[in-house]
Design a protein around this motif. Structure first.
Motif, PDB file in Angstrom:
ATOM      1  N   ILE A  12       0.984  -1.140  -0.095  1.00 57.17           N
ATOM      2  CA  ILE A  12      -0.191  -0.042   0.057  1.00 57.17           C
ATOM      3  C   ILE A  12       0.813   1.306  -0.008  1.00 57.17           C
ATOM      4  N   HIS A  13       2.004   1.257   0.858  1.00 60.05           N
ATOM      5  CA  HIS A  13       2.759   2.435   0.748  1.00 60.05           C
ATOM      6  C   HIS A  13       3.445   2.582  -0.700  1.00 60.05           C
ATOM      7  N   SER A  14       3.902   1.509  -1.337  1.00 60.22           N
ATOM      8  CA  SER A  14       4.581   1.712  -2.372  1.00 60.22           C
ATOM      9  C   SER A  14       3.753   2.420  -3.855  1.00 60.22           C
ATOM     10  N   ARG A  15       2.240   2.352  -3.390  1.00 60.71           N
ATOM     11  CA  ARG A  15       1.394   3.040  -4.660  1.00 60.71           C
ATOM     12  C   ARG A  15       0.777   4.230  -3.850  1.00 60.71           C
ATOM     13  N   ALA A  16       1.110   4.911  -2.738  1.00 56.97           N
ATOM     14  CA  ALA A  16       0.577   6.005  -2.181  1.00 56.97           C
ATOM     15  C   ALA A  16       0.934   7.100  -3.039  1.00 56.97           C
ATOM     16  N   GLU A  17       2.267   7.230  -3.336  1.00 57.51           N
ATOM     17  CA  GLU A  17       2.879   8.495  -4.176  1.00 57.51           C
ATOM     18  C   GLU A  17       2.169   8.600  -5.516  1.00 57.51           C
ATOM     19  N   LYS A  18       1.990   7.602  -6.037  1.00 57.22           N
ATOM     20  CA  LYS A  18       1.257   7.340  -7.360  1.00 57.22           C
ATOM     21  C   LYS A  18      -0.202   8.010  -7.390  1.00 57.22           C
ATOM     22  N   HIS A  19      -1.201   7.523  -6.493  1.00 57.02           N
ATOM     23  CA  HIS A  19      -2.358   7.804  -6.458  1.00 57.02           C
ATOM     24  C   HIS A  19      -2.441   9.428  -5.823  1.00 57.02           C
ATOM     25  N   ASP A  20      -1.347   9.809  -5.175  1.00 56.98           N
ATOM     26  CA  ASP A  20      -1.563  11.457  -4.901  1.00 56.98           C
ATOM     27  C   ASP A  20      -1.022  12.226  -6.061  1.00 56.98           C
ATOM     28  N   ARG A  21      -0.003  11.750  -6.820  1.00 56.06           N
ATOM     29  CA  ARG A  21       0.173  12.465  -7.926  1.00 56.06           C
ATOM     30  C   ARG A  21      -0.505  12.526  -9.059  1.00 56.06           C
ATOM     31  N   GLU A  22      -1.505  11.117  -9.346  1.00 57.52           N
ATOM     32  CA  GLU A  22      -2.414  11.091 -10.380  1.00 57.52           C
ATOM     33  C   GLU A  22      -3.971  11.729  -9.752  1.00 57.52           C
ATOM     34  N   ASN A  23      -4.080  11.731  -8.501  1.00 55.43           N
ATOM     35  CA  ASN A  23      -5.443  12.025  -8.043  1.00 55.43           C
ATOM     36  C   ASN A  23      -6.411  11.089  -8.350  1.00 55.43           C
ATOM     37  N   THR A  24      -6.093   9.972  -8.004  1.00 57.01           N
ATOM     38  CA  THR A  24      -6.959   8.646  -8.266  1.00 57.01           C
ATOM     39  C   THR A  24      -7.149   8.026  -7.070  1.00 57.01           C
ATOM     40  N   PHE A  25      -8.115   7.169  -7.141  1.00 55.45           N
ATOM     41  CA  PHE A  25      -8.706   6.149  -6.197  1.00 55.45           C
ATOM     42  C   PHE A  25      -7.947   4.683  -6.061  1.00 55.45           C
ATOM     43  N   PRO A  26      -7.177   4.614  -4.650  1.00 52.92           N
ATOM     44  CA  PRO A  26      -6.624   3.346  -4.719  1.00 52.92           C
ATOM     45  C   PRO A  26      -7.347   1.865  -4.768  1.00 52.92           C
ATOM     46  N   PHE A  27      -8.110   1.637  -5.798  1.00 55.48           N
ATOM     47  CA  PHE A  27      -8.849   0.353  -5.997  1.00 55.48           C
ATOM     48  C   PHE A  27      -8.132  -0.805  -5.394  1.00 55.48           C
ATOM     49  N   ASP A  28      -6.740  -0.607  -5.830  1.00 54.29           N
ATOM     50  CA  ASP A  28      -6.041  -2.001  -5.356  1.00 54.29           C
ATOM     51  C   ASP A  28      -5.831  -2.146  -4.137  1.00 54.29           C
ATOM     52  N   ASP A  29      -5.581  -0.807  -3.196  1.00 50.52           N
ATOM     53  CA  ASP A  29      -5.567  -0.955  -1.836  1.00 50.52           C
ATOM     54  C   ASP A  29      -6.856  -1.612  -1.235  1.00 50.52           C
ATOM     55  N   TYR A  30      -7.936  -1.040  -1.690  1.00 48.41           N
ATOM     56  CA  TYR A  30      -9.338  -1.403  -1.154  1.00 48.41           C
ATOM     57  C   TYR A  30      -9.438  -3.367  -1.351  1.00 48.41           C
ATOM     58  N   ALA A  31      -9.423  -3.551  -2.553  1.00 46.92           N
ATOM     59  CA  ALA A  31      -9.111  -5.028  -2.982  1.00 46.92           C
ATOM     60  C   ALA A  31      -8.213  -5.793  -1.859  1.00 46.92           C
ATOM     61  N   GLU A  32      -7.256  -5.476  -1.685  1.00 45.72           N
ATOM     62  CA  GLU A  32      -6.339  -6.158  -0.667  1.00 45.72           C
ATOM     63  C   GLU A  32      -6.841  -5.849   0.823  1.00 45.72           C
ATOM     64  N   LEU A  33      -7.402  -4.811   1.268  1.00 47.36           N
ATOM     65  CA  LEU A  33      -7.763  -4.558   2.530  1.00 47.36           C
ATOM     66  C   LEU A  33      -9.167  -5.449   2.808  1.00 47.36           C
ATOM     67  N   LYS A  34      -9.864  -5.587   1.559  1.00 44.71           N
ATOM     68  CA  LYS A  34     -11.052  -6.594   1.609  1.00 44.71           C
ATOM     69  C   LYS A  34     -10.505  -7.964   1.881  1.00 44.71           C
ATOM     70  N   GLU A  35      -9.801  -8.271   0.862  1.00 43.52           N
ATOM     71  CA  GLU A  35      -9.456  -9.802   1.191  1.00 43.52           C
ATOM     72  C   GLU A  35      -8.533 -10.079   2.554  1.00 43.52           C
ATOM     73  N   ALA A  36      -7.943  -9.079   2.969  1.00 43.44           N
ATOM     74  CA  ALA A  36      -7.391  -9.373   4.211  1.00 43.44           C
ATOM     75  C   ALA A  36      -8.231  -9.374   5.491  1.00 43.44           C
ATOM     76  N   GLY A  37      -9.745  -9.055   5.233  1.00 45.19           N
ATOM     77  CA  GLY A  37     -10.664  -9.007   6.167  1.00 45.19           C
ATOM     78  C   GLY A  37     -10.903  -7.814   6.830  1.00 45.19           C
ATOM     79  N   TYR A  38     -10.346  -6.643   6.493  1.00 47.81           N
ATOM     80  CA  TYR A  38     -10.334  -5.357   7.007  1.00 47.81           C
ATOM     81  C   TYR A  38     -11.715  -4.710   6.935  1.00 47.81           C
ATOM     82  N   TYR A  39     -12.587  -4.994   5.966  1.00 50.59           N
ATOM     83  CA  TYR A  39     -13.930  -4.379   6.028  1.00 50.59           C
ATOM     84  C   TYR A  39     -14.954  -4.933   7.234  1.00 50.59           C
ATOM     85  N   LYS A  40     -14.374  -6.154   7.769  1.00 50.23           N
ATOM     86  CA  LYS A  40     -15.077  -6.688   8.806  1.00 50.23           C
ATOM     87  C   LYS A  40     -14.494  -6.787   9.870  1.00 50.23           C
ATOM     88  N   ALA A  41     -13.080  -6.240  10.097  1.00 51.98           N
ATOM     89  CA  ALA A  41     -12.346  -6.315  11.181  1.00 51.98           C
ATOM     90  C   ALA A  41     -12.918  -6.126  12.576  1.00 51.98           C
TER      91      ALA A  41
END
Length: 381
Positions: A12-41
């Motif tokens: 997630i840290h490795s992608r943060a600069e790109k999303h800030d620079r491009e002003n985009t939503f980090p869909f990859d981050d959320y896919a991984e957070l969901k897979e890790a169970g963080y939505y229901k943690a």
């Protein structure tokens, strides 16, 4: 105990600069957070979640913010709504169960509360909540700073019912993205927290049936389970998120001055007494913030009866964390030199991200006014 593993946080840290620079939503981050169970943690185990406490999810938010503040602040809004569901159920309002079951099933909750120029925030809405005659409502108004705009599946919002016999009433409800009745504007062009994509949302008939209405209460300051549940989780988890930015800034400054060399002195800046003091002041400012967060999170989870004192005390933990983190980032920039002024540097992004804490409730004016009222009583007319 930690929930998010370090490898995930590194990605997630490795992608943060790109999303800030491009002003985009980090869909990859959320896919991984969901897979890790963080939505229901944060969902209690009896509702299908992992059962983290408020103090534990706050700690995870701090760790996530150190990796990517924008991602952390976005998912923070989801965790606030899950915390609302927990608080409602603990206080005997079973309408909160739908939030917990939804999060356990993979729903992503957005936060649709803030409105342009409305400093009442939770205590009164400019949005029109129109009764449908069957216990439900349609909502008409504009919400701003609606984090997770590209991705939320459910939106918690509120408006004012001004037409019923017992009006006015603040109506809090959960909206379904698939049901429509809203427009998301493409207006998130900000100095920081760009990855949250907190676009404005125009509600134009978005409907919640009776089962999706969480409560109807009188407008104004309240410790109703819905209002206090939002307020408490919002302030505590915001504090935890901004604490991550301040802590990360100190880490970056330490890494930088150990490598940065003074031409005049022929040694690294880590040996310069002035630089050492600057970094130490940042670390001292952050010291104790986590203890404050943990203390009030445990008290809130334990349902301590503090009455209306909860409101200024909850505001205080967010204010302390946001201000300490802002100071610490500024000190880190001072210590790290002119290179941190470049947008490509992490400290530049942290500086821009941390400023958002100045604008999110509760601001300094309402905080100190609340404490003065608690200590001295209302201003005499």
């Amino acid at each position: 105990m930690t929930f998010l593993d370090s490898e995930l946080l590194d990605r997630i840290h490795s992608r943060a600069e790109k999303h800030d620079r491009e002003n985009t939503f980090p869909f990859d981050d959320y896919a991984e957070l969901k897979e890790a169970g963080y939505y229901k943690a944060f969902v209690p185990q009896e509702f299908g979640g992992h059962g983290l406490t408020l103090a534990q999810i706050a700690n995870e938010q701090t760790r996530l913010a150190k990796a990517a503040p924008g991602t952390a602040l976005g998912i923070n809004m989801h965790q606030i709504i899950v915390g609302l569901g927990r608080h409602m159920v603990a206080r005997g309002n079973k309408q909160g169960e739908q939030i917990l079951r939804g999060a356990a099933e993979g729903e992503l909750y957005g936060f649709g509360i803030s409105e342009p120029a409305n400093d009442k925030v939770l205590f009164g809405s400019l949005t029109d909540a129109r009764p449908d005659g069957k216990g439900g409502y349609s909502f008409h108004g504009r919400k701003v700073f609606t984090s997770l705009s590209p991705a939320w599946t459910k939106l918690m919002t509120f408006g004012e019912d001004s037409t019923s016999e017992d009006a006015p009433k603040s109506v809090f409800a959960i909206l379904d993205r698939e049901a429509g009745g809203f427009e998301i504007l493409d207006d998130w062009d900000t100095m920081g927290m760009r990855a949250t994509q907190s676009n404005s949302t125009v509600l134009d008939g978005a409907h919640a049936d009776e089962s999706a209405v969480l409560t109807r209460i009188d407008p104004g300051a309240s410790i109703d389970p819905v209002v206090l549940g939002i307020y408490g989780n919002f302030e505590i988890l915001l504090a935890a998120t901004y604490a991550g930015i301040g802590e990360r800034a100190v880490e970056v400054a330490v890494e930088t001055v150990k490598k940065r060399k003074s031409v005049a002195k022929g040694t690294t800046y880590s040996n310069d007494p002035d630089i050492r003091r600057i970094i130490a002041t940042a670390a001292v400012e952050m010291d104790g913030v986590q203890a404050h967060i943990e203390h009030i999170a445990n008290a809130f989870d334990a349902l301590e009866d503090r009455g209306f004192k909860w409101l200024p005390q909850l505001s205080a933990v967010k204010h302390r964390s946001a201000e300490a983190s802002l100071f610490s980032v500024q000190q880190a920039v001072r210590a790290s030199g002119g290179s941190s002024y470049y947008n490509s540097k992490e400290l530049s992004r942290l500086y821009r991200d941390v400023v958002a804490g100045l604008f999110q409730p509760s601001d300094a004016e309402s905080l100190y006014a609340g404490w003065a009222t608690m200590l001295l009583g209302p201003i005499e007319e």
